[in-house]
Structure formats: C-alpha cells, structure tokens
Design an enzyme around this catalytic site. Structure first.
Site, mmCIF file in Angstrom:
data_model
loop_
_atom_site.group_PDB
_atom_site.id
_atom_site.type_symbol
_atom_site.label_atom_id
_atom_site.label_comp_id
_atom_site.label_asym_id
_atom_site.label_seq_id
_atom_site.Cartn_x
_atom_site.Cartn_y
_atom_site.Cartn_z
ATOM 1 N N GLU A 1 1.310 -8.701 8.054
ATOM 2 C CA GLU A 1 1.038 -9.651 6.973
ATOM 3 C C GLU A 1 0.106 -9.054 5.910
ATOM 4 O O GLU A 1 0.416 -9.031 4.724
ATOM 5 C CB GLU A 1 0.419 -10.918 7.575
ATOM 6 C CG GLU A 1 0.085 -11.951 6.530
ATOM 7 C CD GLU A 1 -0.132 -13.344 7.093
ATOM 8 O OE1 GLU A 1 0.502 -13.721 8.101
ATOM 9 O OE2 GLU A 1 -0.937 -14.088 6.493
ATOM 10 N N ASP B 1 -4.600 -10.446 12.241
ATOM 11 C CA ASP B 1 -5.384 -11.693 12.347
ATOM 12 C C ASP B 1 -6.788 -11.467 11.788
ATOM 13 O O ASP B 1 -7.260 -12.197 10.922
ATOM 14 C CB ASP B 1 -5.464 -12.143 13.814
ATOM 15 C CG ASP B 1 -4.100 -12.147 14.472
ATOM 16 O OD1 ASP B 1 -3.301 -13.021 14.142
ATOM 17 O OD2 ASP B 1 -3.842 -11.247 15.302
#
Ligand code: TRH
Length: 389
Positions: free
Chosen positions: A284, A30
C-alpha cells in the site's frame, strides 16, 4: 491550480490529542502508513500524537532511530509499545484512530465510553485499507454505533477520488521531490548509474515471474540497472540458476546490472523512487509513494484469498488507464497482470518499453489528477473538527 491542492485545514487546525493504534499484521505497510500519518499530524499540523504499535521491530526497520523501549519521542510523535494489557485509568485522546480495523483494547474502549457519559465522546475513526474499487466512495464516511457503549465510529477510506479520504501527501512532498539532488543521493547509497541505462527499483514479494523479468532485462533493448532493497524478492532472485546476489556482489549479464542495496529509511526510500526511472512497488504505502514520484511503476499487490486482489488491481488500472490509448493500456495491464499472476514477462517488457514515453506521460497525468485532491491527513483533521454525538 485547484482550490483543493492544500488540505481543507492546514496548520491552523485546533490542537488535539490523537491516539493511533497499529497492529503489524506482516511486512511494513501497516506501520509504514501509521508512522507517516503520525509524523505528518505532529510536524505539519502540530497535533499531539501518540502512536501505539505492537511490533517495534517493524518500526525500527523503516525508522532506525526508533528504540525497542516502551515509550519514546520520535519526530515529534510519542511512540508507545502497545502492551498486552492496558491500565484501566488510561487517559484517552480526543481523536482515536484504529488503523486497518485493529480493534482497540477493551480497557481503552471502556475509558472512551466513560468519557462519552461525561459528555465529551472522543472522535473514533477506523482507517481502512486503500482500494480503488467503486464501493469505497459509498462507504467512506459511514458511521456505526458500538452496541455496548453507544460510541459512534466513522469508517474512513483512503482512495483516489474526491469522494474518498484521499492519500497521504505531506505539504512539502512535491517541492522536496522537485528540488532533490539525485546524484548526491546515489552517491550516498554507493550507486554509480551507467548513463544510458534505465534505473529501476525493485520492491516486491516473492515472485516466480522474476525469472522471465530478468531474462527480459538481460536482452532488453535499453540497458537496465536494477536496485533491490534487501527483502523478499531477493530470495526469488537467488533461486535463479547462476545468480548469487548479495551486498557488494552485483550480477551483470547482457544488458542487466542487478545490485542489492540496504533496506532504506522511509525518507530515503522516497528518494529512491524519485531517483529511478521505473519503480516496482508493492502493498500500500510504497504503491502510493510511487505515484507521488510521478514515474512509471509496476504494482505487486498484496495477495489475498480467492484472487480478490486481482479485482483490486483491475479497479486501480481502470482508473489509471481511463482515456489512455488502447495499445498502451493493453500492454500495461498485461504486464501488471503477468507480474501478479506468475506469468512470463519476456515479451511484455520489450513491448512496454517501446511505449515508454506514453507510460511516463500517463504517470505524470495521473499525478496531476491526484495532486488536485485533498490529502488524507487534512481530511482526518476536518473530520476531527466535526461535532461528535
Ligand atoms: O511491506 P508491505 O508489503 O506492507 C503491507 C503489509 O503486508 C500489510 O499487512 C498489507 O496490508 C499491506 O501491505 C497492503 O508494503 P508497503 O505497504 O509498501 O510498505 C512498505 C513500507 O516500507 C513503506 O512504508 C516503505 C517502507 N520501505 C522503507 O522504509 N525502506 C525500504 O528500503 C523499502 C523497500 C520500503
């Protein structure tokens, strides 16, 4: 070279104020994505960026210059600790990004609504998670009206095609990679690579499949020199009988040399990916950076309930392996699935290694395809330039 290689608006963008809101759910993805975006907007596009983050420890881990204080300037970005309560008189930015549906604070939302009533609504964007699934193309750019305030929010989906928001890619990324001095970098992290060995980086969640991967590497036809940044996979490695991997205490057996390295800064981690022949990545951001490295990679996808992550894994593989030989495609898909489903990798490794040139070429082709597409920050700037209602 395609006309898309540079982002739609480069350094000539209007200078705007941006607020990026980041809640750290877990790990470093994040903050990894938000921090990279904030830096790029500020340094490459001269935007005035404020990054609100609720967990400064996560930022400090990937950017050790950061301090645990409420307000600081780092790499041209104003970094603010996201407080539990926001002052009602907060000055809002012209572009507001809520990363990964993190829900901006109510006081801030009310200030945005007041701004709209005054005739200049901010641009409000929800930056979504990355997925290669086909529905992403349909949903990218969709908007919704907030029922209580009438503010319009745009859903921005990163992705792997021109119909999506693209991927984070700094303008100088490829040139930095291509002019990077591997030997100097390995010296800096105290690694001496054996000439004939494959250099592998290993960043993953806990994974019982590590047992079979280590077994495969011990008997690998080509020696493997694996570098493990400190983190979760180290726990799984050290659960193997006879292994006590620690900084300065490598494990050497058969054709495997395994070494712990410190958790690197985000910038150095890119360099690690460039230096290695194969990169095991996860989540990610490291997954995307491995693709920019243009080297063979194996993805440990973030696990989700009811195995929905396996659908995402296959969606990516479908795109990545399109038009590849059935033999190579089958072997790579098999290896990725085994790594993600705790299955035995012992046979997979030697078979995939026999197709290493195909694997390298596939990654170069994929990189070439991605680099033609507009980058994520450039697309956000283009969105910010559109008139708001
Ligand atoms: O850490 P991740 O698993 O992050 C996430 C989060 O779990 C998040 O909640 C989830 O939604 C998302 O994955 C899909 O993996 P990721 O995304 O690769 O982020 C890791 C970051 O850490 C990335 O920015 C690179 C950085 N990094 C370093 O800076 N130094 C290092 O040594 C390593 C190994 C990574």
């Amino acid at each position: 070279m395609s006309a898309h290689i540079n982002s739609p608006n480069t350094n000539s963008s209007t200078i705007r104020t941006w607020d990026i809101f980041c809640r750290v759910i877990d790990n470093y993805g994040d903050i990894g994505v938000c921090w990279r975006l904030a830096r790029q907007l500020a340094t490459e596009h001269q935007q005035q960026v404020r990054l609100w983050v609720d967990d400064l420890d996560a930022l400090i881990r990937i950017w050790p210059d950061a301090l645990k204080i409420d307000q600081q300037i780092l790499a041209g970005v104003e970094v603010r600790h996201w407080p539990p309560a926001f002052a009602a008189d907060i000055d809002i930015a012209q572009v507001v990004i809520e990363a990964f549906a993190c829900d901006i604070p109510d006081a801030y939302l009310q200030a945005m609504a007041a701004q709209k009533r005054a005739g200049s609504a901010p641009v409000w964007i929800n930056l979504e998670y990355l997925s290669a699934e086909s529905w992403v193309e349909d949903c990218h750019g969709m908007t919704s009206i907030h029922p209580a305030t009438g503010l319009r929010k745009t859903f921005f989906f990163p992705g792997f095609s021109v119909k999506t928001g693209g991927l984070l890619r700094e303008q100088d990324l490829i040139i930095c990679r291509d002019t990077f001095d591997k030997r100097l970098f390995l010296d800096q992290i105290n690694i001496i690579q054996r000439d004939e060995s494959l250099l592998v980086s290993l960043f993953a969640y806990e994974n019982p499949a590590i047992a079979s991967l280590l077994a495969a590497w011990i008997t690998s036809p080509q020696p493997v020199h694996c570098l493990v940044p400190q983190g979760k996979i180290l726990t799984s490695i050290n659960q193997q009988p006879g292994i006590e991997l620690a900084p300065g205490k490598p494990f050497i057996q058969g054709n495997l040399q395994l070494e712990v390295i410190p958790f690197l800064t985000q910038r150095q981690y890119d360099q690690l990916l460039w230096a290695c022949d194969i990169n095991f990545v996860r989540g990610e951001d490291s997954f995307v950076r491995a693709q920019w490295a243009g080297k063979p990679f194996v993805w440990h996808i973030y696990p989700q309930e009811e195995q929905v992550h396996l659908i995402k894994l296959d969606a990516f593989l479908d795109k990545f392996l399109a038009e590849k030989s059935p033999e190579f495609a089958g072997k790579l898909r098999g290896t990725w699935h085994h790594w993600n489903e705790d299955k035995d990798l012992n046979n997979q490794w030697a078979e995939l290694l026999a197709l290493f040139p195909n694997w390298q070429q596939a990654c170069r082709d994929w990189h070439q395809q991605l680099v033609q597409q507009p980058d994520l920050a450039g697309q956000l700037l283009a969105l910010a330039d559109k008139p708001t209602l």
